[in-house]
Design a protein around this motif. Structure first.
Motif, PDB file in Angstrom:
ATOM      1  N   GLU A  31      -4.051   4.177   0.012  1.00 13.42           N
ATOM      2  CA  GLU A  31      -4.666   3.537  -1.154  1.00 13.42           C
ATOM      3  C   GLU A  31      -3.853   3.730  -2.425  1.00 13.42           C
ATOM      4  O   GLU A  31      -3.777   2.837  -3.258  1.00 13.42           O
ATOM      5  N   ASP A  32      -3.237   4.924  -2.556  1.00  8.27           N
ATOM      6  CA  ASP A  32      -2.440   5.181  -3.760  1.00  8.27           C
ATOM      7  C   ASP A  32      -0.982   4.724  -3.603  1.00  8.27           C
ATOM      8  O   ASP A  32      -0.165   4.946  -4.480  1.00  8.27           O
ATOM      9  N   ASN A  33      -0.666   4.103  -2.491  1.00  6.43           N
ATOM     10  CA  ASN A  33       0.677   3.582  -2.180  1.00  6.43           C
ATOM     11  C   ASN A  33       1.752   4.664  -2.159  1.00  6.43           C
ATOM     12  O   ASN A  33       2.932   4.369  -2.295  1.00  6.43           O
ATOM     13  N   GLN A  34       1.364   5.908  -1.960  1.00  7.93           N
ATOM     14  CA  GLN A  34       2.332   7.002  -1.907  1.00  7.93           C
ATOM     15  C   GLN A  34       2.730   7.360  -0.477  1.00  7.93           C
ATOM     16  O   GLN A  34       3.709   8.062  -0.272  1.00  7.93           O
ATOM     17  N   HIS A  35       1.948   6.911   0.503  1.00  5.34           N
ATOM     18  CA  HIS A  35       2.270   7.160   1.908  1.00  5.34           C
ATOM     19  C   HIS A  35       2.421   5.828   2.634  1.00  5.34           C
ATOM     20  O   HIS A  35       1.737   4.854   2.312  1.00  5.34           O
ATOM     21  N   PHE A  36       3.284   5.835   3.604  1.00  4.80           N
ATOM     22  CA  PHE A  36       3.662   4.630   4.339  1.00  4.80           C
ATOM     23  C   PHE A  36       3.711   4.978   5.824  1.00  4.80           C
ATOM     24  O   PHE A  36       4.208   6.045   6.188  1.00  4.80           O
TER      25      PHE A  36
ATOM     26  N   ASN B 205       9.149  -5.284   5.575  1.00  2.28           N
ATOM     27  CA  ASN B 205       8.810  -4.636   4.306  1.00  2.28           C
ATOM     28  C   ASN B 205       7.298  -4.494   4.188  1.00  2.28           C
ATOM     29  O   ASN B 205       6.547  -5.284   4.763  1.00  2.28           O
ATOM     30  N   ALA B 206       6.867  -3.506   3.404  1.00  6.84           N
ATOM     31  CA  ALA B 206       5.437  -3.289   3.176  1.00  6.84           C
ATOM     32  C   ALA B 206       5.243  -2.654   1.812  1.00  6.84           C
ATOM     33  O   ALA B 206       6.191  -2.178   1.187  1.00  6.84           O
TER      34      ALA B 206
ATOM     35  N   MET C 164      -0.363  -4.493   8.380  1.00  7.65           N
ATOM     36  CA  MET C 164       0.076  -5.717   9.051  1.00  7.65           C
ATOM     37  C   MET C 164       0.815  -5.367  10.330  1.00  7.65           C
ATOM     38  O   MET C 164       1.428  -4.314  10.435  1.00  7.65           O
ATOM     39  N   THR C 165       0.712  -6.248  11.303  1.00  5.89           N
ATOM     40  CA  THR C 165       1.408  -6.082  12.569  1.00  5.89           C
ATOM     41  C   THR C 165       2.221  -7.338  12.807  1.00  5.89           C
ATOM     42  O   THR C 165       1.707  -8.447  12.698  1.00  5.89           O
TER      43      THR C 165
ATOM     44  N   GLN D  85       5.785  -4.708  19.018  1.00  6.31           N
ATOM     45  CA  GLN D  85       5.128  -4.905  17.733  1.00  6.31           C
ATOM     46  C   GLN D  85       5.538  -3.814  16.755  1.00  6.31           C
ATOM     47  O   GLN D  85       5.827  -2.693  17.161  1.00  6.31           O
ATOM     48  N   MET D  86       5.553  -4.180  15.482  1.00  5.86           N
ATOM     49  CA  MET D  86       5.762  -3.228  14.396  1.00  5.86           C
ATOM     50  C   MET D  86       4.539  -3.333  13.488  1.00  5.86           C
ATOM     51  O   MET D  86       4.224  -4.416  13.010  1.00  5.86           O
TER      52      MET D  86
END
Length: 174
Positions: free
Chosen positions: A86-91, A55-56, A37-38, A79-80
């Protein structure tokens, strides 16, 4: 698909519909990828410290916070962008001015993450725009810690147009 209307004779089609909906939600894949998302926000001059956060991830597992103070000019649209693997381990969190170069004079900045530890962080004086490339800050102008990318007082030359952070989920103690 329209929801069935509740029968007036006391039938349970509305409760059946609610049970089916709850079952569908419970059975959806646990590894559902959160869409990148942006979010647009204003960077405001005036020398006052401002902060913007977003938040994400599933359950808003991660937070990216941009704190800054700047002088000169007028508000700029920034913008942010946030995303998770996919495994929600990296952001990832990218903060930038889409027009490439900011004309504000930054007296300080800090981009920090919560819920993760930084594996890669970079700051740029100029963001890529049209045929131009990103121009990184000199290494002595900023520092990267486990949770933040921030200016180095006395070394930062007040130009900022982009920040990039890649972080990995913090380990939780048992």
């Amino acid at each position: 698909m329209a929801a069935p209307r509740e029968r007036r004779d006391g039938g349970g089609s509305a409760s059946l519909w609610a049970a089916l909906l709850l079952t569908a939600v419970a059975l959806r894949p646990a590894e559902a990828v959160s869409e990148p998302m942006t979010v647009a926000f204003d960077v405001r001059p005036g020398g006052v410290v401002h902060s913007f956060s977003q938040n994400a991830g599933p359950g808003d597992k991660y937070t990216c916070v941009f704190t800054y103070a700047s002088q000169g000019g007028t508000n700029e649209k920034w913008q942010m962008s946030l995303g998770t693997s996919e495994d929600n381990q990296h952001f990832t969190c990218t903060i930038w001015r889409p027009q490439g170069k900011s004309y504000l004079y930054f007296t300080q900045f800090k981009a920090e993450v919560r819920g993760a530890e930084i594996e890669y962080g970079m700051a740029y004086s100029k963001a890529a725009f049209e045929r131009e490339s990103d121009v990184p800050l000199k290494n002595e102008e900023f520092e990267v810690t486990k949770t933040a990318v921030a200016h180095r007082p006395g070394a930062f030359k007040a130009e900022l147009s982009k920040l990039v952070i890649v972080a990995k989920a913090s380990r939780s103690e048992l």
